[in-house]
Design a protein around this motif. Structure first.
Motif, PDB file in Angstrom:
ATOM      1  N   GLY A  98       5.671   4.468   7.468  1.00 61.87           N
ATOM      2  CA  GLY A  98       6.992   4.067   7.939  1.00 61.87           C
ATOM      3  C   GLY A  98       7.821   3.412   6.857  1.00 61.87           C
ATOM      4  N   GLU A  99       7.190   2.586   6.033  1.00 60.43           N
ATOM      5  CA  GLU A  99       7.900   1.936   4.933  1.00 60.43           C
ATOM      6  C   GLU A  99       8.352   2.948   3.899  1.00 60.43           C
ATOM      7  N   LEU A 100       7.492   3.919   3.626  1.00 52.93           N
ATOM      8  CA  LEU A 100       7.824   4.952   2.655  1.00 52.93           C
ATOM      9  C   LEU A 100       8.992   5.801   3.153  1.00 52.93           C
ATOM     10  N   GLU A 101       8.981   6.134   4.424  1.00 55.46           N
ATOM     11  CA  GLU A 101      10.060   6.929   4.986  1.00 55.46           C
ATOM     12  C   GLU A 101      11.374   6.156   4.964  1.00 55.46           C
ATOM     13  N   PRO A 110      -0.374   4.020  -5.043  1.00 51.02           N
ATOM     14  CA  PRO A 110      -0.295   2.565  -5.059  1.00 51.02           C
ATOM     15  C   PRO A 110       0.248   2.014  -6.379  1.00 51.02           C
ATOM     16  N   HIS A 111       0.670   0.763  -6.298  1.00 49.37           N
ATOM     17  CA  HIS A 111       1.271   0.089  -7.441  1.00 49.37           C
ATOM     18  C   HIS A 111       0.213  -0.272  -8.473  1.00 49.37           C
ATOM     19  N   ASN A 112       0.611  -0.212  -9.712  1.00 50.82           N
ATOM     20  CA  ASN A 112      -0.202  -0.680 -10.823  1.00 50.82           C
ATOM     21  C   ASN A 112       0.532  -1.874 -11.443  1.00 50.82           C
ATOM     22  N   PRO A 113      -0.060  -3.075 -11.485  1.00 46.13           N
ATOM     23  CA  PRO A 113      -1.499  -3.354 -11.421  1.00 46.13           C
ATOM     24  C   PRO A 113      -2.009  -3.922 -10.096  1.00 46.13           C
ATOM     25  N   THR A 114      -1.142  -4.162  -9.105  1.00 41.07           N
ATOM     26  CA  THR A 114      -1.596  -4.895  -7.922  1.00 41.07           C
ATOM     27  C   THR A 114      -2.400  -4.036  -6.951  1.00 41.07           C
ATOM     28  N   GLY A 115      -2.147  -2.721  -6.918  1.00 38.64           N
ATOM     29  CA  GLY A 115      -2.819  -1.847  -5.970  1.00 38.64           C
ATOM     30  C   GLY A 115      -2.153  -1.772  -4.612  1.00 38.64           C
ATOM     31  N   PHE A 169       0.311  -0.604  -1.630  1.00 38.96           N
ATOM     32  CA  PHE A 169       0.890   0.692  -1.299  1.00 38.96           C
ATOM     33  C   PHE A 169       1.683   0.584  -0.014  1.00 38.96           C
ATOM     34  N   PHE A 170       2.594   1.528   0.189  1.00 38.67           N
ATOM     35  CA  PHE A 170       3.447   1.542   1.368  1.00 38.67           C
ATOM     36  C   PHE A 170       2.758   2.250   2.523  1.00 38.67           C
ATOM     37  N   GLN A 171       2.968   1.759   3.726  1.00 41.40           N
ATOM     38  CA  GLN A 171       2.605   2.496   4.923  1.00 41.40           C
ATOM     39  C   GLN A 171       3.627   3.620   5.119  1.00 41.40           C
ATOM     40  N   LEU A 185      -4.170   8.750  -0.083  1.00 40.29           N
ATOM     41  CA  LEU A 185      -2.897   8.420   0.547  1.00 40.29           C
ATOM     42  C   LEU A 185      -2.103   9.684   0.851  1.00 40.29           C
ATOM     43  N   PRO A 186      -1.576   9.807   2.068  1.00 39.99           N
ATOM     44  CA  PRO A 186      -0.687  10.937   2.361  1.00 39.99           C
ATOM     45  C   PRO A 186       0.664  10.710   1.703  1.00 39.99           C
ATOM     46  N   CYS A 187       1.371  11.796   1.442  1.00 38.72           N
ATOM     47  CA  CYS A 187       2.693  11.653   0.857  1.00 38.72           C
ATOM     48  C   CYS A 187       3.599  12.753   1.399  1.00 38.72           C
TER      49      CYS A 187
END
Length: 336
Positions: A155-158, A144-149, A151-153, A183-185
């Motif tokens: 499908g978005e990551l792919e 996840p993003h720092n500082p907001t927290g 993260f991508f689902q 989180l899976p990656c």
């Protein structure tokens, strides 16, 4: 006397200790407050500090490679994610090259880009994949993003990964806090580098353990930029032991998540809070620098988010319940 090549590139701001001594409660560092992980701390203490370690860190690469299901040549251990980010930028960014960050990047990545003479653009998550263009060297995503927290689902990551592959750009997936959310990656590839910082989840940020998983070609390029004996013996021993150190995170991370949710809920009674399940959250307070200074005067340190382009927000990372209660009381008494 020769002039320095980068005279005006300042250090990136971070949470944690500053130049002045601090003995209060530090909510500015995103780490497991139940640490340090005793198993990993024991590995550090047992390490042979009297002799140079294996310069190739063969055992570390083999253990981490088996754990992640990749060849040892795909693993690049290092001291801290910051150092690895600087290596990636040095390896793949030419002066004037373009870089994309999904939301504001971790400060060290932005600084590395500036030192290399690159051009950094920032994209909203909804527009990230379409912003990737041919000629773009690097794309950075905190997941996840720092500082907001945020993260991508999957499908978005792919979609982002495929966009980088099509544009021949290297996607840097910073997984510093992924363990907190389980989180899976995807596996590493020619266009995807995975950056791991296990010190956060194991409460051992002072040991600075980090490593990347990458394709053999990318890993070789990053290894080529490492100085001799890039890891001290203790950090190497920690990384070698990491695959076996599962009990601590299994027992503590549910408590970390619960404490963070409780803290976010209490702060949301008065402030606007953004929290997505990470141990940290952002809180809109108006004059973030002034609020951070007022809290520091009470022995409570938080992270001013001005360097992320959010001068009205602070970032706080949950600690133990009784410590969080002290922060809540102090925040409620602020005249903002």
């Amino acid at each position: 006397m020769p002039e320095p090549v980068h005279p005006d590139t300042q250090q990136a701001p971070h949470g944690g200790p500053g130049k002045q001594p601090f003995a209060g409660l530090d909510f500015s560092v995103n780490t497991n407050p139940y640490g340090p992980d005793p198993a990993l701390l024991s590995a550090v203490m047992r390490a042979d500090h009297a002799h140079y370690p294996d310069p190739d860190y063969t055992a570390v690469k083999e253990r981490l490679g088996r754990w992640h299901g990749v060849q040892p040549g795909c693993v690049v251990p290092a001291v801290g994610a910051s150092e690895l980010l600087h290596r990636v930028v040095r390896a793949y960014l030419r002066p004037g090259g373009r870089v994309l960050s999904v939301l504001a990047p971790f400060g060290e990545f932005g600084r590395a880009v500036a030192l290399a003479g690159g051009k950094l653009d920032v994209a909203h998550p909804d527009q990230a994949a379409e912003k990737v263009r041919p000629g773009m060297n690097l794309v950075y995503l905190g997941h996840p993003h720092n500082p907001t927290g945020r993260f991508f689902q999957s499908g978005e990551l792919e979609a982002l990964r495929l966009a980088c592959e099509k544009a021949d750009a290297l996607l840097i997936l910073d997984l510093a806090y992924a363990t907190f959310l389980n989180l899976p990656c995807p596996p590493p590839s020619e266009h995807l580098v995975l950056l791991h910082s296990p010190g956060k989840a194991h409460g051992l940020v002072g040991a600075r353990p980090a490593y990347t998983l990458a394709s053999p070609a990318v890993a070789a390029a990053l290894h080529n930029l490492a100085p001799a004996w890039a890891l001290p013996a203790g950090t190497a021993a920690l990384l070698e032991e990491l695959p076996e150190a599962r009990e601590f995170v299994r027992e503590t991370l549910p408590n970390v998540a619960r404490n963070a949710a409780d803290l976010a809920g209490e702060l949301a009674r008065r402030f606007e809070v953004e929290h997505h399940g990470t141990p940290y959250m952002t809180v809109r307070v108006g004059n973030a620098a002034g609020v951070a200074a007022a809290l520091l005067a009470q022995g409570l340190k938080v992270r001013d988010c001005a360097s992320y382009g959010q001068p009205d927000w602070i970032r706080v990372s949950a600690r133990l319940p009784h410590e969080n209660a002290r922060l809540i009381r102090a925040m409620e008494e602020l005249h903002v």
